[in-house]
Motif scaffolding. Structure first.
Motif, PDB file in Angstrom:
ATOM      1  N   UNK A 272       0.832  -1.203   0.000  1.00 24.47           N
ATOM      2  CA  UNK A 272       0.000   0.000   0.000  1.00 24.47           C
ATOM      3  C   UNK A 272       0.866   1.252   0.000  1.00 24.47           C
ATOM      4  N   UNK A 273       0.533   2.199  -0.880  1.00 29.73           N
ATOM      5  CA  UNK A 273       1.162   3.520  -0.881  1.00 29.73           C
ATOM      6  C   UNK A 273       0.049   4.559  -0.962  1.00 29.73           C
ATOM      7  N   UNK A 274       0.011   5.480   0.025  1.00 32.65           N
ATOM      8  CA  UNK A 274      -0.998   6.534   0.063  1.00 32.65           C
ATOM      9  C   UNK A 274      -0.287   7.885   0.114  1.00 32.65           C
ATOM     10  N   UNK A 275      -0.613   8.753  -0.824  1.00 30.50           N
ATOM     11  CA  UNK A 275       0.047  10.051  -0.944  1.00 30.50           C
ATOM     12  C   UNK A 275      -1.007  11.150  -0.916  1.00 30.50           C
ATOM     13  N   UNK A 276      -0.871  12.093   0.031  1.00 32.41           N
ATOM     14  CA  UNK A 276      -1.863  13.144   0.202  1.00 32.41           C
ATOM     15  C   UNK A 276      -1.171  14.513   0.297  1.00 32.41           C
ATOM     16  N   UNK A 277      -1.698  15.491  -0.408  1.00 33.14           N
ATOM     17  CA  UNK A 277      -1.277  16.890  -0.280  1.00 33.14           C
ATOM     18  C   UNK A 277       0.237  17.066  -0.395  1.00 33.14           C
ATOM     19  N   UNK A 278       0.824  16.475  -1.401  1.00 32.07           N
ATOM     20  CA  UNK A 278       2.249  16.673  -1.692  1.00 32.07           C
ATOM     21  C   UNK A 278       2.327  17.444  -3.010  1.00 32.07           C
ATOM     22  N   UNK A 279       2.307  18.776  -2.908  1.00 29.78           N
ATOM     23  CA  UNK A 279       2.142  19.629  -4.080  1.00 29.78           C
ATOM     24  C   UNK A 279       3.250  19.540  -5.100  1.00 29.78           C
ATOM     25  N   UNK A 280       4.481  19.198  -4.681  1.00 35.26           N
ATOM     26  CA  UNK A 280       5.612  19.163  -5.611  1.00 35.26           C
ATOM     27  C   UNK A 280       5.873  17.768  -6.174  1.00 35.26           C
ATOM     28  N   UNK A 281       5.188  16.766  -5.676  1.00 34.48           N
ATOM     29  CA  UNK A 281       5.459  15.388  -6.090  1.00 34.48           C
ATOM     30  C   UNK A 281       5.065  15.179  -7.550  1.00 34.48           C
ATOM     31  N   UNK A 282       6.045  14.760  -8.369  1.00 35.67           N
ATOM     32  CA  UNK A 282       5.778  14.633  -9.803  1.00 35.67           C
ATOM     33  C   UNK A 282       6.018  13.229 -10.342  1.00 35.67           C
ATOM     34  N   UNK A 283       6.696  12.355  -9.585  1.00 35.43           N
ATOM     35  CA  UNK A 283       6.946  11.011 -10.121  1.00 35.43           C
ATOM     36  C   UNK A 283       7.115   9.998  -8.997  1.00 35.43           C
ATOM     37  N   UNK A 284       6.693   8.764  -9.311  1.00 29.82           N
ATOM     38  CA  UNK A 284       6.917   7.624  -8.420  1.00 29.82           C
ATOM     39  C   UNK A 284       7.315   6.447  -9.300  1.00 29.82           C
ATOM     40  N   UNK A 285       8.036   5.474  -8.760  1.00 31.76           N
ATOM     41  CA  UNK A 285       8.450   4.312  -9.560  1.00 31.76           C
ATOM     42  C   UNK A 285       7.255   3.580 -10.167  1.00 31.76           C
ATOM     43  N   UNK A 286       7.435   3.048 -11.379  1.00 34.03           N
ATOM     44  CA  UNK A 286       6.351   2.401 -12.113  1.00 34.03           C
ATOM     45  C   UNK A 286       5.772   1.220 -11.348  1.00 34.03           C
ATOM     46  N   UNK A 287       6.611   0.456 -10.700  1.00 38.31           N
ATOM     47  CA  UNK A 287       6.135  -0.752 -10.004  1.00 38.31           C
ATOM     48  C   UNK A 287       5.178  -0.402  -8.875  1.00 38.31           C
ATOM     49  N   UNK A 288       5.373   0.757  -8.241  1.00 37.64           N
ATOM     50  CA  UNK A 288       4.499   1.158  -7.139  1.00 37.64           C
ATOM     51  C   UNK A 288       3.084   1.433  -7.634  1.00 37.64           C
TER      52      UNK A 288
END
Length: 730
Positions: A698-714
């Motif tokens: 499980x990966x949960x991402x909230x209110x991270x305004x600058x986040x632009x990329x995460x690994x494809x497998x995730x």
């Protein structure tokens, strides 16, 4: 006796638990559980009258004893129901209430059914006995607020003089809100705040307009606990117990809700925690969602980021106030006219017509002979408590939960002179279970100084002690510093104490009964030390075998957690939750050696909040969930020592504004199953090495305004939640 608080806990906290209701359905016994609930509410409506009259009537004292024994047995049975599993053995430990009175025993379904039937029989008998003894029923206290239709009817019939106020608030709620933020309504009335909120909560328009209505009774604790409120909020919507709120996020997101926070204790030092709670509520709620706050006495109206409206109403209209007073008095019809005349006479010099005063006046009439009504009501109106009869005084003080802030008068009586004699003035206080001593710097450093005293000699039944200083300026603190240790030494409680809170104590050391707690506080389950700015050492708590919750906050001089915290061979064997908050000097948590046992064998949640100098966690911790609320640059570098000692399963990173990427050494947390990141504005990417975590689900991402990329497998994990991350595209 602690009967009222034990009964309230079973009714308001244990029976309504989603886990409890689920177990009732699984056992096929929801009707029996409902019968238990109904009988307990019937008894709850008569407890107040019984406790007052029991001081003079032995039959009622015996009835209360039987009720208390039954509540203990019900608590034990409900605990075993929570732990029952259809295949035998105990259910998940997280279902178990940490406050159960008795131990758990495995039980078959048939045995549980038999005991439930026996409990219903006993409760029926107690209700009939109470009726024969002529106990008066408090209607508002005898109906479960969760029984919507019945409780709404009772509200309409019992509450007087509030319709205009309720409609004014409802009209405000009907107005369009600016923006998409939650609106915050604060009800800061002279009295009857909770009743007013109940009228709003059960209003037909509110029932129609809001998808969810959630009522949370906030525990009376020293420091705001946003995670506890979030879990209660989530459980109320989903009907499921939820230790991890993010697992249920999809089920509650986008809901238009009305949330009531009753008795919220919010101080200036809690602003960061309020923002954490507010961010969660904003994230969850649809436009139009509303939070209603019912503050306790120490609420500070300083809230960031909310649309706030505070409601202050004058007292009740005079005729409504008198009606409420007479209803509380329960006097004969032939006494009503004289009672009205005396009430008006006693109130002639004041315009304060608050509901609380009406109930106080009514209680005095109820428990005082008619010939002394005028004298007693005049004493109440002038706050001349020393002139009141003992039976009238007990009508004003909750015998299980006493807040001494309003009892300075006890110390001022000529024949008293000190706190010990003050308590001895009221014999019934020997049964006190909960005591909150507020404004200690005023009460205990007055002209009548505290003489040597041990609370355990006076209050042998005490289970919860809260000690709160409230310093205005540094001069007061310096002048009182020399007596602070003496004061705390003199408040030594009994050996049965289960919960201890100390706030703004300014001594440099603890008395022996705290400093070496493992030798004294054998049954302690929870301890919170808040804003102890001058304490140089932590108390030894590791040897307390029943200790489950520890919170250390605002202890500015503590720079290391070392052997002293554990005591001789202490391991914290039952500790489940540990919080280190706003420890400004804390740098290291040192490793200690134990020959046979593990440290913290049952630790479920470790929370680290704003410890800016923390750089080394050397102790090995088998902790299920780590929650980090740190703006700490050291945490992100290879110089931070600790990730290798944390085989954690769940990681929460919240509000770390300085963090641009996850710490490289976090790569060692290979057992990680869930990762939650919330409100980290400068985080721009997640590292590729997260793809190597075989257990990550499980990966949960909230209110991270600058986040632009995460690994494809995730992106292909079993659960991926992304909210408020505008630059991230799956």
């Amino acid at each position: 006796m602690a009967l009222a608080s034990d009964l309230e806990r079973v009714l308001s906290h244990i029976l309504p638990m989603p886990a409890m209701m689920a177990q009732g359905r699984l056992l096929g016994m929801p009707n029996h559980m409902e019968m238990i609930r109904d009988r307990l509410w019937a008894i709850n409506g008569t407890i107040k009258d019984a406790e007052h009259r029991a001081l003079k009537e032995p039959e009622l004292e015996e009835w209360l004893t039987d009720v208390g024994a039954t509540i203990v047995d019900i608590d034990d049975l409900l605990g075993r129901i929570l732990d029952w599993h259809p295949r035998g053995g105990a259910a998940a430990a997280s279902n178990r209430s940490s406050h159960s009175i008795c131990s758990i025993r495995e039980a078959s379904r048939q045995a549980i059914l038999s005991e439930l039937k026996e409990m219903v029989r006993r409760l029926n008998y107690l209700v009939r006995r109470g009726s024969v003894l002529g106990l008066s029923k408090e209607i508002m206290e005898s109906v479960d607020p969760r029984q919507e239709e019945e409780y709404s009817t009772v509200l309409k019939e019992e509450v007087v003089g509030r319709n205009e106020h309720v409609e004014e608030i409802i009209d405000s709620l009907k107005q369009p809100q600016s923006g998409d933020c939650d609106e915050l309504q604060i009800i800061n009335d002279l009295g009857g705040k909770t009743t007013l909120a109940r009228l709003i909560y059960h209003h037909p328009w509110v029932q129609e307009q809001f998808q969810h209505r959630i009522w949370v009774d906030v525990p009376n604790i020293a420091s705001l606990d946003p995670m506890w409120i979030m879990r209660e909020f989530t459980s109320s919507i989903t009907g499921e117990p939820c230790e991890d709120i993010w697992l249920f996020f999809d089920g509650i997101h986008g809901s238009k809700y009305l949330l009531v926070l009753d008795d919220l204790n919010f101080g200036e030092e809690d602003r960061d925690k309020w923002l954490q709670l507010e961010n969660f509520l904003l994230l969850v709620g649809a436009p139009g969602s509303t939070v209603v706050v019912i503050p306790d006495l120490f609420f500070i109206q300083y809230v960031l980021g909310s649309s706030v409206r505070t409601w202050h109403f004058s007292g009740l209209p005079e005729d409504d106030w008198v009606q409420l007073c007479l209803r509380q008095a329960l006097i004969r019809p032939d006494q009503r006219e004289e009672a009205k005349a005396i009430i008006h006479s006693s109130k002639r010099n004041t315009q304060d017509w608050s509901p609380t005063d009406a109930k106080i006046f009514g209680s005095v009439l109820r428990y005082t002979e008619m010939s002394r009504w005028q004298q007693q009501l005049d004493a109440v109106n002038m706050r001349q408590w020393e002139k009141m009869l003992p039976i009238s005084i007990t009508g004003l003080i909750n015998l299980q939960e006493l807040d001494l802030e309003g009892c300075q008068w006890l110390l001022e009586l000529p024949e008293v002179g000190d706190l010990g004699n003050a308590f001895s003035k009221l014999e019934s206080l020997r049964n006190l279970k909960e005591l909150w001593l507020q404004n200690l710097e005023q009460v205990l450093n007055s002209e009548n100084a505290l003489t040597p005293l041990k609370l355990n000699d006076i209050l042998p039944q005490l289970m919860y002690l809260k000690l709160h200083w409230k310093w205005i300026n540094m001069e007061d603190m310096r002048a009182s510093e020399l007596v602070s240790l003496h004061v705390l030494e003199g408040l030594q409680p009994n050996l049965n104490l289960k919960k201890l809170e100390i706030i703004l104590y300014i001594g440099e050391e603890f008395p022996i009964w705290i400093k070496e707690g493992f030798n004294y506080l054998h049954k302690l389950k929870e301890i919170k030390l808040i804003n102890l700015k001058r304490c140089k050492k932590l108390p030894s708590l590791g040897g307390l075998l029943d200790l489950e919750i520890v919170e250390l906050s605002g202890m500015d001089l503590i720079n290391v957690v070392d052997e002293a915290f554990y005591g001789d061979d202490g391991t914290f064997p039952e500790l489940k939750r540990l919080t280190l908050s706003h420890m400004l000097a804390l740098e290291k948590w040192l490793k200690v050696e134990r020959k046979k046992e593990f440290l913290f064998p049952k630790l479920r949640r470790l929370t680290l909040i704003q410890c800016p100098k923390f750089k080394a966690l050397e102790v090995d911790l088998e902790v299920s969930t780590l929650s980090i609320w740190l703006n700490n640059k050291m945490l992100q570098t290879s110089e931070f020592e600790g990730w290798q000692n944390l085989p954690i399963k769940n990681l929460e990173i919240v509000g770390c504004q300085e963090m641009r990427c996850l710490p490289q050494d976090m790569e060692r947390c290979v057992k990680l199953r869930s990762l939650t990141i919330n409100g980290c504005d400068n985080l721009d990417c997640l590292p590729e090495w997260l793809q190597g975590f075989k257990h990550l689900k499980s990966v949960c991402l909230y209110d991270c305004g600058a986040l632009s990329s995460i690994p494809e497998k995730l992106k292909r994990l079993r659960k991926v939640v992304i909210k408020g991350c505008p630059k991230l595209r799956l």
